[in-house]
Write an enzyme that holds these catalytic residues in place. Structure first.
Site, PDB file in Angstrom:
ATOM      1  N   LYS A  85      15.780  15.979   9.597  1.00 50.79           N
ATOM      2  CA  LYS A  85      15.079  16.483  10.787  1.00 50.79           C
ATOM      3  C   LYS A  85      15.483  15.734  12.058  1.00 50.79           C
ATOM      4  O   LYS A  85      15.604  16.343  13.121  1.00 50.79           O
ATOM      5  CB  LYS A  85      13.564  16.432  10.599  1.00 50.79           C
ATOM      6  CG  LYS A  85      12.946  15.037  10.585  1.00 50.79           C
ATOM      7  CD  LYS A  85      11.445  15.119  10.444  1.00 50.79           C
ATOM      8  CE  LYS A  85      10.826  13.735  10.354  1.00 50.79           C
ATOM      9  NZ  LYS A  85      10.925  12.961  11.592  1.00 50.79           N
ATOM     10  N   THR A  86      15.711  14.424  11.974  1.00 50.27           N
ATOM     11  CA  THR A  86      16.104  13.670  13.165  1.00 50.27           C
ATOM     12  C   THR A  86      17.474  14.125  13.656  1.00 50.27           C
ATOM     13  O   THR A  86      17.712  14.256  14.870  1.00 50.27           O
ATOM     14  CB  THR A  86      16.121  12.152  12.875  1.00 50.27           C
ATOM     15  OG1 THR A  86      14.846  11.766  12.364  1.00 50.27           O
ATOM     16  CG2 THR A  86      16.404  11.356  14.136  1.00 50.27           C
ATOM     17  N   ASP A 132       8.105  15.655  17.519  1.00 51.39           N
ATOM     18  CA  ASP A 132       8.396  15.227  16.153  1.00 51.39           C
ATOM     19  C   ASP A 132       7.087  14.902  15.427  1.00 51.39           C
ATOM     20  O   ASP A 132       6.083  14.561  16.060  1.00 51.39           O
ATOM     21  CB  ASP A 132       9.304  13.991  16.201  1.00 51.39           C
ATOM     22  CG  ASP A 132       9.863  13.631  14.840  1.00 51.39           C
ATOM     23  OD1 ASP A 132       9.811  14.473  13.922  1.00 51.39           O
ATOM     24  OD2 ASP A 132      10.373  12.505  14.694  1.00 51.39           O
ATOM     25  N   GLU A 133       7.091  14.968  14.102  1.00 55.30           N
ATOM     26  CA  GLU A 133       5.919  14.624  13.264  1.00 55.30           C
ATOM     27  C   GLU A 133       4.661  15.342  13.766  1.00 55.30           C
ATOM     28  O   GLU A 133       3.590  14.737  13.914  1.00 55.30           O
ATOM     29  CB  GLU A 133       5.694  13.096  13.259  1.00 55.30           C
ATOM     30  CG  GLU A 133       6.894  12.285  12.810  1.00 55.30           C
ATOM     31  CD  GLU A 133       7.135  12.329  11.301  1.00 55.30           C
ATOM     32  OE1 GLU A 133       6.516  13.160  10.618  1.00 55.30           O
ATOM     33  OE2 GLU A 133       7.968  11.529  10.831  1.00 55.30           O
ATOM     34  N   GLN A 144       3.402  15.836   4.326  1.00 57.32           N
ATOM     35  CA  GLN A 144       3.459  14.399   4.605  1.00 57.32           C
ATOM     36  C   GLN A 144       2.405  13.969   5.624  1.00 57.32           C
ATOM     37  O   GLN A 144       2.534  12.925   6.261  1.00 57.32           O
ATOM     38  CB  GLN A 144       4.858  14.018   5.098  1.00 57.32           C
ATOM     39  CG  GLN A 144       5.946  14.243   4.065  1.00 57.32           C
ATOM     40  CD  GLN A 144       7.292  13.722   4.513  1.00 57.32           C
ATOM     41  OE1 GLN A 144       7.505  12.515   4.623  1.00 57.32           O
ATOM     42  NE2 GLN A 144       8.218  14.622   4.797  1.00 57.32           N
ATOM     43  N   ARG A 202      10.285   8.971  -1.571  1.00 56.62           N
ATOM     44  CA  ARG A 202      10.962   7.792  -1.006  1.00 56.62           C
ATOM     45  C   ARG A 202      12.148   7.382  -1.877  1.00 56.62           C
ATOM     46  O   ARG A 202      13.034   6.661  -1.420  1.00 56.62           O
ATOM     47  CB  ARG A 202      10.009   6.587  -0.898  1.00 56.62           C
ATOM     48  CG  ARG A 202       8.788   6.740  -0.019  1.00 56.62           C
ATOM     49  CD  ARG A 202       9.102   7.276   1.342  1.00 56.62           C
ATOM     50  NE  ARG A 202       8.901   8.711   1.398  1.00 56.62           N
ATOM     51  CZ  ARG A 202       9.308   9.488   2.383  1.00 56.62           C
ATOM     52  NH1 ARG A 202       9.963   8.983   3.408  1.00 56.62           N
ATOM     53  NH2 ARG A 202       9.086  10.792   2.362  1.00 56.62           N
TER      54      ARG A 202
END
Length: 699
Positions: free
Chosen positions: A32-33, A218-219, A249, A588
């Site tokens: 995504k970044t 973002d987020e 998340q 993770r």
């Protein structure tokens, strides 16, 4: 030219869709970044959008810095003209540019959390409220929560029913006036005041709507009410808003985050385009299939399935331990094996649901000589509340310990100031006494009497009972209970977990000697050889690991009541957040995931028998390789735990000769209902032991 050909189909579509509202549902590890930064670069280079007209918001300074660096690497120094920042930094910019419209002078100051607490304490004093009855931390947290939920003092007045809430209301009103009078704002104001500015000055709102024609958030699943409204107001004119996030998340509801903001995006922007990023570049298919099989049990989510081209990879190792020590030892052994096979320690992480769980893992790592660091926290024995409790115990054992006395004479606060402490020190030095001996008057004498009382009762209490007595009599427990904050709850859990240490010490050796216990504890707490070594295993809570990734991940304590947490078991919404936490923990891992739990566990000083976490059953069992404690280990554990205390009572009398497995031959010098004082040969001396412990035999 911005090269978009290296992107996958969905990533490319997200970059090229520049006009109108866009929702990018970005699964864990889906790049995504990369999409966000390429999209910003594409707007500037290919669509010729002025960098001054782009606003990119993320949640941490670290993430904002990384985004800036990536955009700069794509388009050069022109990237510095783009507003890439956190919500709070953006709010500060709006205040600096428009302070006069809100009644502030140019040189307004920003108060940090400690400053805010100081103001609230002062206000309580002015209003003649006892801070012991109305905890300043609790009031500060309540005011902060109100601000982030857009509840003004006037609105809060409708809800203030209890005595505590009415005091909060009084303080809230005065706090707001005090800040304004001092030309100061707090961190919450950096989000609230821009909304006030826009609501009162439509022309200013229009100016910023015109300025920031392209907005990227973002987020988005982590936005609270104030952040959500600010975003909506700014994007209302051009509606070129791109939000990126993953409701799976969303794990920060305790901070006010509302995952429904991302679920409702299509209602807020009916013409919105939705793109799902489901290809994961981080993990093996086994790990992703496990994450998918768990999260699909949540009702409030958008349907998406992560997939990978990395191959199946190893199965998930599930270790069913006999107790928490066995579980921690398993993690220690496996970490050592990985290192022996060439894996770097910094590529290994151990995740747990609560901070208190780190203790047994830390002890196992010390035993296995595995270097580690506690991320986002402090190692168990270095936590403030544990050091405070140990200082009380040390002072009970040795009242000449000036360092311990200075630490706790005013902890919790009992009105003994620095000047008084200095005066005691000067008197002690002049008379060549300990500070404890030099205390003769005042509030400090009340403290001395408290320690004297604890010294007296310690003679007939087990270590665990003594810890309970210290926590209650000192006020350490009461202070944290009254604070009513998340941080205070964590500290209370750590203090309760300390009782697990004393209980295990008693069960292991039958010894309740405070001296022996403190010596044993100091051997563990003083180990700090690895402080400067970056190649260490990372220990952290699941909340702390969000945004990070490791080759090998151990998730411990997967039991009902621990993970999922006890507080969530009766609430479907909270249980779904626990499941999202589990999803974060699983995703993770890049190469291999280990999960574990224990048949029985001593946690917070209490023996628990918890069933395995429901999340384990939700994983496709074909993905799991089950392991159990071996028969040898089970036998050893049973001996060490269950068989240490005799079921049948043994009658002892003063003068009886006994034999102890560790200390050898001795003679009983005192008998109580539960304890024996036994004189052993030098260097052991007199030891207090549990009466029916199997390490003692009559001769």
């Amino acid at each position: 030219m911005i090269n978009v050909e290296k992107l996958n189909k969905e990533q490319k579509e997200a970059v090229l869709t520049t006009e109108g509202p866009l929702l990018i549902l970005a699964g864990a590890g889906s790049g995504k970044t990369k999409v966000l930064t390429t999209r910003i670069a594409y707007l500037v280079e290919e669509k010729h959008v002025s960098p001054y007209q782009i606003l990119a918001i993320t949640f941490t300074n670290k993430a904002a810095k990384e985004m800036k660096e990536r955009v700069t690497s794509l388009i050069g120094d022109i990237a510095h003209a783009i507003q890439i920042s956190t919500f709070h930094s953006f709010g500060l910019r709006l205040l600096r540019e428009n302070y006069e419209y809100l009644g502030y002078d140019k040189n307004f100051t920003i108060m940090d959390s400690d400053d805010s607490l100081t103001v609230i304490k002062r206000i309580l004093k002015e209003l003649n409220y006892d801070p012991k009855e109305y905890n300043p931390h609790s009031i500060k947290n309540k005011i902060s929560g109100c601000k982030n939920e857009m509840i003004s003092p006037e609105n809060y007045e409708r809800y203030a029913a209890t005595d505590f809430e009415k005091v909060v209301l009084e303080v809230y009103k005065k706090y707001k006036k005090t800040l304004k009078k001092n030309n100061a704002v707090d961190f919450d104001d950096l989000l609230i005041l821009p909304l006030e500015l826009f609501n009162k000055n439509k022309d200013i709102l229009q100016k910023y709507q015109e300025k920031f024609k392209y907005i990227l958030i973002d987020e988005y699943q982590d936005t609270n009410e104030a952040q959500y409204i600010l975003t909506k107001m700014l994007s209302a004119k051009y509606r070129n808003i791109c939000v990126v996030g993953d409701e799976n998340q969303s794990i920060y509801s305790f901070r006010g985050a509302n995952y429904r903001n991302i679920l409702n995006f299509e209602k807020d922007y009916e013409e919105a385009k939705v793109i799902k990023l489901e290809q994961n570049y981080r993990s093996t298919s086994t790990i992703l299939d496990a994450a998918n099989s768990v999260i699909k049990n949540n009702q409030n989510r958008k349907e998406k399935n992560l997939w990978s081209t990395k191959g199946l990879g190893d199965k998930i190792t599930y270790y069913r331990a006999d107790n928490e020590k066995d579980e921690a030892n398993f993690v220690g052994r496996e970490a050592r094996k990985l290192a022996n096979d060439g894996v770097s320690y910094q590529e290994i992480a151990v995740l747990y649901r609560t901070n208190a769980q780190s203790r047994t893992v830390e002890e196992a790592f010390l035993k296995e000589n595995v270097p580690y660091k506690v991320v986002g926290g402090t190692s168990f024995y270095n936590r403030k509340e544990i050091k405070d409790l140990l200082a009380y115990l040390k002072l009970i054992h040795n009242d000449r310990d000036n360092i311990s006395l200075q630490r706790v004479i005013n902890t919790p606060k009992r009105g003994i100031g620095l000047r008084t402490i200095e005066a005691i020190q000067e008197k002690a030095d002049a008379e060549e006494k300990s500070m404890y001996e030099a205390i003769e008057t005042g509030k400090e004498l009340l403290f001395k009497n408290l320690i004297e009382d604890l010294k007296r009762v310690s003679e007939n209490l087990t270590l665990t009972e003594l810890v309970d007595k210290v926590l209650d009599a000192s006020g350490l427990k009461k202070e944290l209970q009254e604070e009513k904050s998340l941080e205070a709850d964590i500290r209370l859990e750590n203090l309760e977990e300390f009782k697990s240490i004393t209980k295990q010490f008693e069960e292991e050796y039958g010894v309740i000697s405070l001296e022996d216990f403190l010596l044993e504890t100091s051997l563990v707490s003083d180990k700090d050889e690895y402080t400067n070594d970056v190649n260490r295993v990372s220990l952290m809570t699941v909340h702390s690991v969000k945004g990070l990734e490791y080759d090998y991940v151990f998730t411990v304590g997967l039991e009902e009541g621990i993970f999922p947490h006890m507080n969530s078991l009766m609430d479907s919404q909270e249980l779904e957040e626990e499941r999202r936490l589990c999803y974060v923990a699983i995703t993770r891992a890049k190469e291999k995931l280990y999960i574990s739990n224990a048949r029985r566990r001593t946690l917070f000083g209490k023996d628990q028998i918890n069933p395995p976490s429901r999340f384990i059953a939700e994983i496709d069992q074909d993905l799991i390789d089950n392991k159990q404690a071996t028969p040898k280990e089970e036998k050893e554990i049973k001996i060490n735990k269950e068989d240490k205390i005799r079921k049948e009572a043994v009658n002892y009398a003063v003068g009886d000769y006994v034999y102890h497995e560790v200390f050898g031959a001795g003679r009983v010098v005192e008998v109580t209902n539960t304890l024996l004082s036994i004189a052993f040969k030098s260097p052991h001396g007199i030891k207090k032991l549990m009466k029916n412990h199997k390490s003692i035999s009559k001769v």
